[in-house]
Design a protein around this motif. Sequence first.
Motif: not given
Length: 360
Positions: A64-85
């Motif tokens: 409805e003409r509303a443009l999306p945006a990245v949520d500034a309240t989302a989780t900051p990037l500092a993730l453990p990921g796959d421990p083997t990698r």
Amino acid sequence: MGDRIRVAVVFGGRSSEHAISCVSAGSVLTHLDRTRFDVVPVGITPDGAWVLGTDDPAELRIRERALPAVDATATPLALPGDPTRGGLLRLDTADVFAGVDVVFPVLHGPFGEDGTIQGLLEMAGLPYVGAGVLASAAGMDKEFTKKLLMAEGLPAGTLAVLRRGESLSAADRERLGLPVFVKPARAGSSVGITRVTDWAALDAAVGAAREHDPKVLVEAAVVGREVECGVLELPDGTLRASLPAEIRVVGGTSEFYDFEAKYLEDVCEFDIPAKLDDATSDAVQEMAIAAFRALDCQGLARVDFFVGDGGELTVNEVNTMPGFTPISMYPRMWAQTGVDYPTLLSTLVDTALARGVGLR
């Protein structure tokens, strides 16, 4: 994870095309083959913060003409990921994308499509989809796009460049004539563009363009049909050109294919393939590949043309990271050429991995 390739899809960003980048990313996230790829959505807020982005394409649509945006309240990037990698994404160290095999930067406009993220990824030694630093920067800056095209003998139109504080001279007004198109030199998605039919409106048009970029182009209008062609690099380095497509604005308030016509109004018709004779269609495809090579592009590009009544061609733009929204021409042209959306994305990732990083 198995043997799946881990792809970081980066979207949003600091440019005025933030919303369109989000929409493009939604389509990419939808069509990446999850049997082959482990997909990590990475959002960049309008302020430049890197966060874990949404993996829900519904959150990345225009509604409805509303443009999306990245949520500034989302989780900051500092993730453990796959421990083997190793860690997945750590922006507080030099190892920016540990554990990621390849990056798909679905970024449009400055601070992403212009060589900036490409330079970061080169320094990190991480393969990425699309053109390198030079081609990305040259493709983003339309002044240098035109210079490189003309150096290769390709028709690129008539223009004047206004840097910060400069105005159009009387000699340039005489040379360009009316109408002219005034546009930011380093923007896309048709933002900030004005069609000027009276010199009295020029200053306002330049002001509108400078809201997006202090450097402005004033281009002589070219009479012709708006035709686009996609170029795709295969993993072995072979270049292919898609069937051309034509865009026609048939209603609404837009005088040309501007932002409103592209994304907010249902006023365009598309012919895929374009209704061109065989000789003109072949010429478009050949010149698209020539333009791709003139900028030393890699991976993909969409080359935009004006086609005159006699079949004469003028290259308007070379987009090194074209739109991937549901209505974007690049994936639609390839679908009509016989390459469906998931295969197109897989090819782009495979080409990036085959190319690697470093001098090319």
